[in-house]
Every structure is written in C-alpha cells, then in structure tokens.
Enzyme design. Structure first.
Site, PDB file in Angstrom:
ATOM      1  CD  GLU A 119      -3.175   0.768   2.082  1.00  0.00           C
ATOM      2  OE1 GLU A 119      -3.768   1.736   2.584  1.00  0.00           O
ATOM      3  OE2 GLU A 119      -3.499  -0.411   2.298  1.00  0.00           O
ATOM      4  CG  ASP A 171      -2.641  -0.911   5.612  1.00  0.00           C
ATOM      5  OD1 ASP A 171      -1.456  -1.280   5.517  1.00  0.00           O
ATOM      6  OD2 ASP A 171      -2.971   0.204   6.049  1.00  0.00           O
ATOM      7  CE1 TYR A 226      -3.169  -2.834   9.333  1.00  0.00           C
ATOM      8  CE2 TYR A 226      -5.122  -3.105  10.704  1.00  0.00           C
ATOM      9  CZ  TYR A 226      -4.523  -2.669   9.535  1.00  0.00           C
ATOM     10  OH  TYR A 226      -5.285  -2.055   8.571  1.00  0.00           O
TER      11      TYR A 226
END
Length: 687
Positions: free
Chosen positions: A8, A104, A310
């Site tokens: 990303e 992601d 994350y």
C-alpha cells in the site's frame, strides 16, 4: 517465473523487498530473483467524479440532482497516475504469473488493491498476505502462509458498497445543500451524526439549570460517615431535610451505634488490551494527543520501528496462536523502565484466560500489543516513547494477576439516620503494581478512608457534623476522548434493539476513520477546539438544522454498518444494499429541495469579489485559506494572501480571461486603485 507483490505504501514495500531480498531498484518497484515488489500511494484508483459521466455535471445545479449513475465507474487519480502506470506495466509482464496483495489487511486495504487490479487488467491468479506486524519474522511467515485472494471477495464487496454509498449519499446531499442554501456545506453518513452528537451535547449544556444540593457528614472521632437515604441516595435536594438530619444528630449526648460491619474480599481484573479507539482515548486524556496524532505516531511504531502490531484494529483480544509468542514479546521489550515489571512474567508459565484470549472477539486483527522486535528506546522520539509506554504497560497489566483487596463497610446509625463509611485493605496489588496503586479515574460515591478495626454494636461519639452545599454540574463538553467513546458506543442513541446491538460492533465510523472524521469537522469549521473541548460553531449548528433528519441520527450509520458487516460475512449481496442506498439518496435530495429553512454564513469577509462585487467568504481548502465568492454561480476564488491591488486582492493564474488580464496589470502602477480602471486598461489590450 516471479510473483508481483503489491504493497500500500512505499515504506512498507521497501521493508517487504528487503526481507524478500529484492535489491534491484527501479523506478516505482524493486526486483529480486523470485519477487517484484511495487506499491500504491494509498489509493491510486477512485470512483469517478460526476463530470466523468457527463461534463455538464461539473457545474453544480439543483436540477441535475440526484446524480445516480447506472453503473459506478473507476478512474486513475491524476496526481499519482505515474505510479499507477508503473504498476499497470508490471502487470503486463509475461514473467509475472501471480500477484500477492500486500496492502493493509483490512476492508480499505482490499479496496486499494482490487481497484488497481481492475484498471490494471490483472487476470492471473492472486493471493493475500495477511499479517498483523511488520517484523521480518511476521513477513516471512506470512509469505509461507499466503491465502487465496478469492477468500476476501466478500470483504472487497463490503468495501465497494461502503465507497459507492458514500459517493451517492455524500455527493448528492452536499450538492443539494450547497445549491439550495448558496453556501459551501457538506454532509455524510458518518460526519453528520458525529456533528449532531456534539451539538446535542452543547444544547444540553445550554439548557442545563444547576440545582443546589446538600450532603451531611458526621465525624465519629476515629472515622467519618456520610449520610445515605434508604434508596441509596446521598444528595439531599431539600435544605430543610438536611437541617432536619442535622438536628437529629447534633447534641452533646447524641451517640451513634455501629449497626453493621462488612468485610468483603474483592478483586479488580486487569484492563483489556488496547484497540485503536481505546488507545486514542487514553492518549488524549493523558497527553492531549488528537486522535489523528495518535494514529500517526502509532503508524510509525508499527511500520518504521516495528515494535507494535497492526494499529487499525477494533479488537481488544488475541487469538490462541499468539499465546506461544507472549514470552518472546516480553523478552523483546524487557529493557529500561519495563525490565523490572516484566521480570515476574519472564520465567512464569503464561496461561492468560478469556480476559485476553478470545477468537470470537477478534475480527480482522487482534489487539495492539508489542512485537518480538528488540526495543531500542533511544531510537524513539518523545511522543513515540509516551505512546509506546501506554501499549507496553497495558500489555504487561493484562498478563498480571487481579488486584485483590478487602473492602470494609461500616454503617453507623444515629437516631434512625444511617451514615456510611468505607475503606480498603490491599491484599495483592496485582496488575496495579505496573503503574503504581493509583486510584481509579471515577471516584466512588462513598469516599474511601483508612479504617481502624470496629465492632458491631459499639457506640460512637458524634464529635462533629457538617452540612456541605454543592451544585449539580452540566454535562461536560466533548473532548476527543469522550467523543470517540460516543462514536464507538453510539447505540445508546438508538431505540431499535437490533440496530443498537449492531452499532455496538461498529459504532459510527470505524477505528481507522474516526480520527479523520473529527479532523474533517474541524477543517470544515463545523467545530473548533477550546483547549481539550470540542465546541460546535455557528456554521455547524446551522448545518444540522438543514440536513435531512435521517443523516442526523446514528441510526442510518447503524443500518449501514449492520448490512456492510453482513456483506463482508457473505450473508448479504452488495447489489441489494446499493439498490436501497440509491432509493435513500432520492428521498434525501427531495428532503433538501423541499426545505424552506435559511442559512446565514458566518465567515463573510470585508473583501469584495472582483468579478461580481459580492463579499467573499474565508474558507479552508487543500491549498490553505482561500477567499471564495459567496455566489457559486460566480465561482471566483483566490488565496487569502494573494498580491493586493489597492483594496482588492488580485489572483494570478485564474482560468477566466478577465482574471488573466487583471493579473497582467496587477503590477502596473500607472493604473489607479479602481477596479473599473483596471478592467478598462485590460480590455484595451484585448481589443
């Protein structure tokens, strides 16, 4: 044959490339023996603007609304088209036989990749990298356990449904409001109910009428007691009642009798691990971080330093497969201020229960916890240290035993009136040892004190009695911390039980988007900061009165989140959802068109538009502060600090002919300060 890896962001792509030994640098990608790693720059592809369907829609007109294309189209974002072309050309290479989606691991990340794949023309097999940390080990393990890309089709459908719905509702209602009230007004399914909550709170505060109340406290020499009524109420709203209690208790010969002594063993479990929203709340309370700043700092700890998992998660639990890694995570962070508090856990056999380990409460990603990466505090700046400290200590707290104490409650009767005393004796400090035995943020109704041993039936001297006067307080203004709480738990505003339960899961917005929503409200001047408080502006207050009622309530968002969740699970079809959104859009636009309200802008300046003579508005834009003609049909805009010509600011480089000519003469001192003179000179040149 090689695999194409699509990340990303460039920073993430470079880390993946390093781990995969892709060392050959090219423009827009890195290549190795087995992999070619490229990247997006966030979104490279987006839904096309209205004018993409029909050029006439570039002009905002009420008669063109609602805009409902038969099929939504995609377009390459102009500013990042070079990188898109790089990715597209890679997709055409014959030596790349599969694509690995490494964006992601979530709904929006899926959208980023799939839209690029659609416009890039990718038809070959593809797989999904799904990881929760950026450590070398996590990346390598992820590539060993790639998932079939089609496993995430439902997640992609939910992302498309969300995006198309926001386009249909947001663009149509925004245009309708702007055209109807001749002002720059915006609306959306998440922004608007959030603003409504802030305004509702403001109205509660304005309408609030404080009331006097009294409390009665008796000093029994070696402890004090607070009056409590039979219903458990300690506040007395009738002063004569407080005086009546005082008269019954006051006097030289009045004695109290201990009617009850309760000793109860109690415990407090550790707090849950952090999800993004809870971390944003705590960072705002403790360090005054905005939600946006917390997310930005957290992203650095995740991507750059690789010491936390994350960030954009809505879960406060972990899955069983993470349990075997807990010791290595503790070893990685057991340095500096965490060395001593981690020590009791390092050699222990960790067996966390459902307080921490619960697969049923983990959706896309588990709670935010430290990774196995060795902690190097010297590499962190001050903000990173503070945020990491919250995460590290919370992680250790969750693994510590409960805080255990014995609570002593004494009920002393004086002539039929009860006075309550309470105190605690700590038996095991447990998880509170991590930060020290601090009092809870919420004070208990009954104040705690150090109590000596007392016996039931003992008589107590009434040494003194005091009546204390106080006033009820209005609700507090929202801070970012409390607003995030309300956005997350917006179900309390909804009557429908099923919807209320659904919004508990998703709330208004998602953990990843709530910070952006708050920033948009600030940017659009709908709210402003006053210290930590968020206060609605006149513009925001007026907007809520003009927006269709469906958009003011969190109920619409609740319905959407419930159905989007069902689409992601494969229990509902995207097309059925979008069909209903289209019908809803028509009704919302009708509501705006039929509204007979008025809007008065509060950002009018003393600067007159050089094209039509109306006073201009001061607005925020991507290019900074702008002066904009209040008449949308004129459309004149200029930067706030453009070069002045007399009392008029002249914008250079505007598209219209007259504006170009004005710009040409802006430094001509022979022309006077009159706009008319300026235009005359310009028109002479034209002729």
């Amino acid at each position: 044959m090689k695999s194409l890896v699509l990340a990303e962001k460039p920073s993430v792509a470079k880390e993946i490339a390093r781990v995969l030994k892709c060392n050959v640098k090219n423009k827009g990608y890195l290549e190795g023996q087995k992999y070619v790693v490229t990247w997006a720059l966030g979104h490279l592809v987006t839904l096309a603007e209205p004018e993409y369907y029909n050029k006439s829609l570039k002009t905002w007109r009420m008669e063109d609304l609602p805009m409902i294309p038969d099929k939504m189209k995609l377009k390459v974002i102009k500013q990042t088209s070079n990188q898109f072309n790089t990715v597209k050309n890679l997709m055409k290479r014959n030596d790349l036989n599969e694509l690995i989606v490494a964006t992601d691991a979530g709904r929006e990340g899926e959208l980023v990749a799939r839209w690029i794949m659609i416009l890039g023309g990718w038809k070959k097999p593809f797989y999904r990298l799904w990881i929760s940390s950026q450590t070398d080990k996590a990346i390598l393990d992820g590539f060993k356990n790639l998932k079939p890309g089609r496993n995430y089709d439902n997640l992609f459908d939910a992302a498309v449904a969300r995006s198309e719905a926001d386009w249909l509702i947001g663009l149509n209602v925004t245009r309708a409001l702007t055209c109807k009230f001749n002002a720059q007004l915006t609306a959306g399914r998440v922004q608007t109910p959030t603003l409504a909550m802030i305004i509702d709170r403001e109205e509660e505060i304005k309408k609030f009428v404080p009331k006097d109340y009294w409390t009665v406290r008796v000093d029994f020499d070696d402890y004090f007691g607070d009056w409590q009524g039979k219903n458990g109420q300690m506040r007395i709203f009738d002063y004569s009642k407080a005086q009546e209690i005082e008269s019954k208790v006051k006097g030289h010969n009045v004695m109290g009798i201990i009617k009850e002594v309760r000793n109860e063993p109690k415990q407090k479990l550790p707090p849950l691990a952090y999800d993004l929203t809870e971390l944003q709340r705590d960072a705002n309370k403790r360090y005054s971080f905005s939600a946006s700043k917390t997310l930005s700092v957290l992203q650095g700890l995740y991507e750059h330093h690789k010491i936390v998992t994350y960030p954009r998660t809505d879960s406060r639990y972990i899955t069983p497969d993470i349990v075997p890694t807990l010791q290595s995570r503790l070893n990685g962070m057991a340095t500096g201020p965490y060395k001593e508090i981690a020590k009791p856990l390092l050699n222990a056999k960790l067996n966390p229960g459902k307080r921490f380990v619960d697969s049923s409460k983990v959706s896309d990603h588990h709670a935010i916890i430290p990774t196995e990466e060795p902690l190097k505090l010297s590499n962190l700046d001050n903000d990173e240290k503070r945020l990491y400290d919250l995460i590290a200590k919370r992680f250790i707290e969750v693994l510590y035993p409960p805080y255990k104490y014995e609570q002593t409650t004494i009920v002393t009767d004086v002539n039929g009136e009860s006075f309550i005393s309470r105190g605690n004796i700590v038996k095991d400090i447990g998880w509170k040892a991590v930060k020290g035995n601090k009092k809870d943020e919420k004070d208990e109704d009954i104040p705690e004190q150090n109590l000596t041993l007392q016996e039931k039936g003992s008589k107590k001297i009434v040494k003194d009695i005091k009546i204390n006067k106080s006033k009820t307080k209005p609700p507090a203004h929202y801070t970012e911390a409390t607003l995030l709480t309300s956005m997350e738990g917006a179900g309390k505003f909804i009557e429908d039980e099923e919807l209320r339960e659904s919004i508990k899961q998703g709330g208004i917005g998602t953990p990843a988007t709530r910070a952006d929503i708050i920033e948009k409200l600030l940017y659009n001047n709908y709210i402003e900061r006053n210290g930590r408080d968020l206060i609605p502006t006149s513009k925001g207050m007026q907007l809520i009165g003009l927006v269709p009622s469906d958009l003011r309530s969190p109920e619409l968002t609740a319905r959407w989140e419930l159905r989007l969740s069902e689409i992601a699970k494969g229990n509902e079809k995207k097309d059925a959802f979008i069909k209903d959104i289209r019908e809803n859009t028509i009704e919302l636009v009708k509501g705006v068109k039929s509204d007979d309200s008025t809007y008065k802008p509060d950002n009018v300046t003393k600067n007159k538009c050089p094209m039509c003579g109306k006073y201009m508005l001061l607005i925020n834009s991507k290019k900074g502060k702008m002066l904009c003609c209040q008449d949308p049909s004129c459309g004149y805009r200029q930067k706030e600090n453009e070069n002045k010509f007399g009392n008029m600011k002249i914008s250079k480089g505007e598209s219209r002919f007259n504006q170009k000519l004005i710009s040409k003469y802006s430094n001509n001192n022979s022309v006077g300060n009159s706009l008319g003179d300026l235009l005359k000179e310009a028109m002479k040149d034209k002729n």
